[in-house]
Enzyme design. Sequence first.
Site, short mmCIF file in Angstrom:
data_model
loop_
_atom_site.label_atom_id
_atom_site.label_comp_id
_atom_site.label_asym_id
_atom_site.label_seq_id
_atom_site.Cartn_x
_atom_site.Cartn_y
_atom_site.Cartn_z
N HIS A 115 3.08 -22.18 -42.03
CA HIS A 115 2.06 -21.14 -42.10
C HIS A 115 0.86 -21.44 -41.21
O HIS A 115 -0.29 -21.40 -41.64
CB HIS A 115 1.62 -20.91 -43.55
CG HIS A 115 2.74 -20.53 -44.45
ND1 HIS A 115 3.54 -19.41 -44.24
CD2 HIS A 115 3.25 -21.12 -45.57
CE1 HIS A 115 4.46 -19.34 -45.18
NE2 HIS A 115 4.31 -20.36 -45.99
N LYS A 145 3.81 11.51 -10.14
CA LYS A 145 2.94 12.63 -10.54
C LYS A 145 3.74 13.93 -10.57
O LYS A 145 3.51 14.79 -11.43
CB LYS A 145 1.77 12.75 -9.58
CG LYS A 145 0.84 13.92 -9.92
CD LYS A 145 -0.38 13.97 -9.03
CE LYS A 145 -1.28 15.15 -9.42
NZ LYS A 145 -2.53 15.19 -8.63
N ASN A 170 -12.14 -24.36 -43.02
CA ASN A 170 -12.68 -25.71 -42.91
C ASN A 170 -11.53 -26.71 -42.91
O ASN A 170 -10.66 -26.64 -43.76
CB ASN A 170 -13.60 -26.01 -44.09
CG ASN A 170 -14.93 -25.27 -44.00
OD1 ASN A 170 -15.57 -25.31 -42.96
ND2 ASN A 170 -15.33 -24.61 -45.07
N ILE A 212 0.84 -1.21 0.00
CA ILE A 212 0.00 0.00 0.00
C ILE A 212 0.87 1.25 0.00
O ILE A 212 0.76 2.12 -0.86
CB ILE A 212 -0.95 0.03 1.21
CG1 ILE A 212 -1.86 -1.20 1.22
CG2 ILE A 212 -1.78 1.31 1.20
CD1 ILE A 212 -2.73 -1.34 -0.01
#
Length: 514
Positions: free
Chosen positions: A277, A137, A418, A126
Amino acid sequence: MSKKRALISVYDKTGVADFAKELVKLGYDIISTGGTKRILESEGIKCLSVEEVTKFPEMLDGRVKTLHPFIHGGLLARRDNSEHMNTLKEHHIEMIDLVCVNLYPFKETIAQPNVTQNEAIEQIDIGGPSMLRSAAKNFASVTVVVDSSDYEVILNELSESGDTTLKTRQSLAAKVFATTSDYDASIANYLSEENDEKGLPNQLSLNYTKVDTLRYGENNHQKAYFYQSDDNQSEIGIGTAKQLHGKELSYNNYKDANAAIHLVKEFDEPTVVAVKHMNPCGVGFGKTIHEAYSLAYESDPISIFGGVLAFNREIDADLAESLNQLFLEIIIAPSFTADALEILEKKKNRRLLQLDTTKPNQSEWELVSVSGGLLVQESDTKIDDETEWTVVTDTLPTVEDIDALKKMWLVVKSVKSNAIVVGNARHTLGIGAGQMNRVGSVKLAIDQAGDLAKGAVLASDAFFPMPDSVEYAAKHGIKAIIHPGGSVKDQESIDVANEYGIAMIVTGTRHFKH
């Protein structure tokens, strides 16, 4: 207030004492906490404790010690804002110019077997993220370091000009926010999993670290990078493979290697998978890995050229000599004998990857980007329940047919839809992939198999929408077919199979791979 101050509080103490010593030489006072303070003082570095700065004792088993205005005020105050500076003066708060913090090992903790939730919770930092974010910041004035690899850069700049450059401070701040974001994502993901949530949470947090900048993507005008999953600590795929030799992997290499690894892991017996491939072009099975390789090669001796080969057994010198007769992009195996490596390394560009391909595939989330979004699905690691398979024809498959059908059914999972695979119990004979209609894939697979299609079996990743595929297969000697079933025209396909005396198994499970 003119003397600069550095706050140092790290879990990973690599190089921190040397870093602090140099800061002291450069005129910094050091503020520190707990174990870091003890390490620094044992090295003769004088430190102020946080309690001396805050005038408030550490409490709640150390959960609260740096969460105080005397710390965060000293970090967040803008040096170019007179009101901020007057406020510091009014409240006797001194500025902090450099923060060196790294975080409790939350990821490492949850990666350990049998870790309890309480143990994990105690590793949620924390104070560390709070100090890092405050310092980041205010990077216009404060130098913040979360990574020990940045110590040298910082010290060099401080030595040269008395301060770090704005560009460096901004870069360091960006690293901080990336680190804390990743850290929070790990915690969020862990708590979601602990809560037994079904699927993924509404807010998806991803944990990946860039480990490689690739030469280019699918084509040489596309930029590409490789990011490794931070949550993936086990050896399951291409992300954790160890490269023993060869030039760096390309974008397409990663994809082909991943496809080969995923397929070879489907089998327990000695197996070799050749991929080209993103589709398998040959799969061989044998009593030995040498036999499996010979059969994989025979499956398609043309397409294997320039391909990727994955083995699920060790490669020895004899096998290496055979492999050296071919141009191969990548060879993947669980291990290589010393003699095999010496032989294979004669081809300087060929990549050799070591990965335990005997471990089964694990279920993961697969991510695919689309314009403006991300598709996420579970990987297809389903092991079909063969007790639910149904023979739907008058002709029954033989024991040899069933062995071949099971193998081809596993192979077809890795072929682009397919998908049609023709083969026998020893190896694949023909593969039809990625066609816009199923009969097109059937024709490709059977045409590749040629005369060997007679007496072979055929696997289809999805049902036959028309009986034409079954009829084409029958006329070319296919003796048994396996497919999921589920078409409104299933019976028409069954009728054709019965007409030609073909055995047909319906599994009830589809294995599309788009």
